[in-house]
Design an enzyme around this catalytic site. Structure first.
Site, PDB file in Angstrom:
ATOM      1  N   GLU A 239       8.781  51.253 -14.492  1.00 48.03           N
ATOM      2  CA  GLU A 239       7.890  50.449 -13.619  1.00 48.03           C
ATOM      3  C   GLU A 239       7.665  50.874 -12.224  1.00 48.03           C
ATOM      4  O   GLU A 239       8.569  51.317 -11.528  1.00 48.03           O
ATOM      5  CB  GLU A 239       8.553  48.908 -13.526  1.00 48.03           C
ATOM      6  CG  GLU A 239       8.986  48.058 -14.810  1.00 48.03           C
ATOM      7  CD  GLU A 239       7.506  47.749 -15.296  1.00 48.03           C
ATOM      8  OE1 GLU A 239       6.519  47.434 -14.530  1.00 48.03           O
ATOM      9  OE2 GLU A 239       7.576  47.030 -16.484  1.00 48.03           O
ATOM     10  N   CYS A 273       4.753  46.710  -4.895  1.00 51.31           N
ATOM     11  CA  CYS A 273       3.865  47.703  -5.684  1.00 51.31           C
ATOM     12  C   CYS A 273       2.877  46.964  -5.904  1.00 51.31           C
ATOM     13  O   CYS A 273       1.638  47.608  -6.448  1.00 51.31           O
ATOM     14  CB  CYS A 273       4.762  47.789  -7.011  1.00 51.31           C
ATOM     15  SG  CYS A 273       5.388  46.199  -7.789  1.00 51.31           S
TER      16      CYS A 273
END
Ligand code: NAD
Length: 515
Positions: A239, A273
């Site tokens: 991720e 993010c």
């Protein structure tokens, strides 16, 4: 494994105040093997613990977190510099929602699953069994240190794995808190082991041959981990970073879109993010949008109290990265509308950066192409749908995007054209907060997905089982082959042709049975 006091220690400071908040004992690299040995020893017992009992530990975890809400929110806040509302909503609430999801859906997701068996295997049955992988290594980052460690850890352990967790050295007290929580809910020792340290420890753990690696962090480190994992063919989920665009069309609700852009870009000081790092606004509404954007941004309060909006930067090194992006944009014609270029820092006053809106930006600038991970909002006007889709997709990243339009039909059509793992329409960031949905990125934003059913099954290897009662003496496709070719050919033609000719199919099978 018990920690011993002779290890290397280092102090931990609150980035918002510079105050000493604790001390961390680093895990010596030589102990990595021991951690794996212990995890492997505990695994056979834990995997045999009934799923209902494993789920029950998570229920205990949920209740523990709810009962210690304020204390946990404050501790997260203290270690990261983020404001407590954000610790509560983005870190704790998300975990609680995921636990609820697991309590309700883990049985179904992880139980043996009956599957159809085709005609050519008649007389047999099929199923999938999900078996835990063994020892899962979780390596987590500092921006949402509690949530991004806890969700993979609980998903892996409920699936029957033992886990070694290395939290980020930037927010090390979070690892201590997690270890303490699992101890307090009486999770059997060794099911989750938390280790403390930086990149050397991370690299040593990756070399320790776990059965699965779940990594959240930068592209740079993700690539290193993937390369190392490839040596032993260890499966991974990565991720990684994002450069998320927000696409605002002229028919979108203006006030709502402005508020969303401000929150989406500046929440957690932009250290997300899924932060909006690129804002594309249709030219027709561009002037009003920019005007309102400035007004909303100027209302934000920086600080560490419960009522403040923007907390401190967590990692001092981020400031140089943020500075480099802004300087580059300004030197190439960008114009700063709010905030100011970060100065050198007096850590005692906290690592605060006033949110910066920058216009007159070009698509090829560093500020649009590379992740900056800070409270900056670069804005670019666009004219047509085709143009904005092209601009949004023009990135090595593909984590998350948002599309804003009153015409949801059009917004959905644009969502289909965007090469991103997660898309939100008329909202920002929240797709990750729905535990039913898989979460993951495309391109440099990562490999694989977690959350939802995928997020539980990925921590298992599926074994596909086909079974037969074993009463027939032979099978059609076994030896001898003599005289079988034309019968199989006829069977295939009659079954897979334009229409199924059942009579001919049955005839071929009956004749094959006599061979
Ligand atoms: P990072 O890659 O520097 O560090 C992440 C973790 O990896 C830390 O625990 C670190 O100690 C460890 N590490 C560093 N080098 C290692 C190595 N060689 N081997 C093994 N482990 C190693 O990332 P960060 O600065 O902590 O986090 C910020 C990054 O994470 C940003 O790029 C952000 O976009 C990304 N991120 C992604 C998601 C997502 O869900 N896609 C979520 C949050 C953050």
């Amino acid at each position: 494994m018990e920690e011993k006091t002779s290890k290397k220690t280092y102090p931990v400071l609150n980035p918002a105040t510079g105050k000493f908040i604790g001390e961390i004992i680093e895990t010596p690299l030589e102990q990595v093997t021991g951690y794996y040995q212990y995890a492997r020893k505990v695994f056979p017992v834990w995997r045999k613990t009934a799923l209902a009992d494993r789920i029950n530990y998570l229920r205990q975890l949920r209740l523990y977190i709810v009962n210690h809400l304020d204390e946990l929110a404050y501790k997260i806040s203290e270690n990261t510099g983020k404001v407590t509302v954000e610790a509560l909503n983005a870190e704790i609430l998300t975990i609680l929602d995921t636990i609820k999801y697991i309590e309700k859906h883990a049985q179904r997701a992880l139980q043996k699953r009956k599957m159809p068996t085709p005609l050519f295997l008649f007389g047999k049955k099929s199923y999938i069994e999900y078996k835990p992988r063994g020892v899962v290594l979780v390596i987590s980052p500092w921006n949402y240190p509690f949530q991004l460690a806890m969700i993979p850890v609980i998903s892996a352990l409920v699936a029957g794995n033992t886990v070694i967790l290395k939290t980020s050295e930037v927010t090390p007290l979070i690892g201590t808190i997690i270890a303490e929580i699992f101890k307090n809910i009486k999770l059997p020792a060794g099911v989750v082991q938390v280790v403390h340290g930086g990149k050397e420890l991370g690299a040593a753990l990756v070399k320790g041959k776990p059965d699965y690696i779940f990594f959240t962090g930068s592209v740079h480190v993700g690539k290193k981990i993937q390369a190392e994992a490839a040596q032993e063919l260890i499966p991974t989920t990565l991720e990684l970073g994002g450069k998320d665009p927000m696409l605002v069309f002229a028919d979108a609700s203006l006030d709502r879109a402005v508020k969303a852009a401000v929150w989406g870009a500046f929440t957690n000081s932009g250290q997300v993010c899924m932060s909006i790092e690129r804002l594309y606004v249709q030219r027709k509404i561009y002037p009003q949008f920019i005007e309102k954007l400035q007004q909303e941004t100027k209302k934000l309060k920086l600080g560490f109290s419960e009522d403040d909006d923007i907390g401190s930067i967590t990692l001092p090194g981020q400031i140089d990265i943020i500075k480099a992006h802004v300087e580059d944009a300004l030197s190439k014609g960008g114009k700063l509308l709010t905030g100011q270029l970060p100065k050198d820092w007096d850590t005692k006053k906290g690592l605060y950066i006033a949110p910066m809106i920058i216009i007159d930006i070009k698509q090829n600038m560093k500020i649009i192409q590379e992740e900056f991970f800070g409270p900056i909002l670069p804005v670019i006007p666009f004219d047509t749908e085709e143009e904005v889709i092209r601009l949004a997709n023009d990135s090595v990243y593909g984590l998350h995007a948002s599309v804003w339009s009153a015409n949801t039909q059009r917004a959905k059509q644009i969502a289909t054209e965007l090469i991103f793992g997660n898309i939100v329409i008329n909202d920002v960031i929240i797709s990750a907060a729905n535990p039913h949905l898989p979460f993951g990125g495309t391109k440099y934003s990562g490999i694989g997905h977690y959350h939802g059913e995928t997020g539980l099954q990925m921590f298992c290897y599926p074994t596909a089982v086909v079974w037969d009662r074993g009463r027939k003496k032979t099978e059609l496709h076994w030896y001898p082959y003599k005289g079988k070719y034309p019968l199989f050919a006829s069977l295939i033609q009659n079954y897979f042709g334009k229409r199924i000719h059942w009579l001919n199919v049955i005839k071929s099978i009956t004749r094959l049975l006599k061979k």
